[in-house]
Design an enzyme around this catalytic site. Sequence first.
Site, PDB file in Angstrom:
ATOM      1  CB  SER A  48      -0.937   0.017   1.211  1.00 14.78           C
ATOM      2  OG  SER A  48      -0.258   0.453   2.372  1.00 14.78           O
ATOM      3  CB  VAL A  50      -0.232   4.854   3.788  1.00 11.77           C
ATOM      4  CG1 VAL A  50       0.110   5.342   5.187  1.00 11.77           C
ATOM      5  CG2 VAL A  50      -1.196   5.817   3.110  1.00 11.77           C
ATOM      6  CB  CYS A  51       2.400   0.133   4.144  1.00 18.87           C
ATOM      7  SG  CYS A  51       0.872  -0.192   5.033  1.00 18.87           S
ATOM      8  N   GLY A  52       4.305   1.820   2.308  1.00 19.68           N
ATOM      9  CA  GLY A  52       5.593   1.980   1.647  1.00 19.68           C
ATOM     10  C   GLY A  52       6.300   3.243   2.108  1.00 19.68           C
ATOM     11  CG  MET A  55       7.235  -0.280   6.282  1.00 20.74           C
ATOM     12  SD  MET A  55       7.492  -0.544   8.051  1.00 20.74           S
ATOM     13  CE  MET A  55       6.090   0.354   8.724  1.00 20.74           C
TER      14      MET A  55
END
Length: 166
Positions: A48, A50-52, A55
Amino acid sequence: MSDPNGLIQPGRTAPGFTLPATPDGALVGPEQFRGRPVVLAFYPADWSPVCGDQMALYQSAAPVFAQYQAVVLGVSVDSIWSHRAFAESKGIEFPLLSDFEPKGEVARRYGAYLPQRGEAARALVVLDPAGTVTWSYLSPPEVNPGADGIFDALDQLAADRKVMAG
């Protein structure tokens, strides 16, 4: 183990666990890093946007985490193979742990699982060197929580250690 209303709260002993971190079956968990602060970054899904971004931000902040001697562990329900491809594509070097089977078991123990979505919540948990939760934060799934709260918690831990030592 967690607050019945949600995310594990400060002052609680963090539930112990190990999860697969590599395709060859290496298991990683916070107990391996006793004596150092541990940041658990629960997140919904590898790919996703946002997750990318989240992290990748933690990877770019690696020198700051190193100043605190803190270890970052990413945790999602994605498979090891997804984690490996995601980490390679984003240049992520810290462990991404697969809470894949039983699905979300560790996230559930921390109060960071969304059963209606079948994935981990976007949650941050900071453990002190002894494995006690010192800070936790639940973010809306679509919002990158950034790193400021983590650094504030690590600053507080460092200040507490100086008081105890001095």
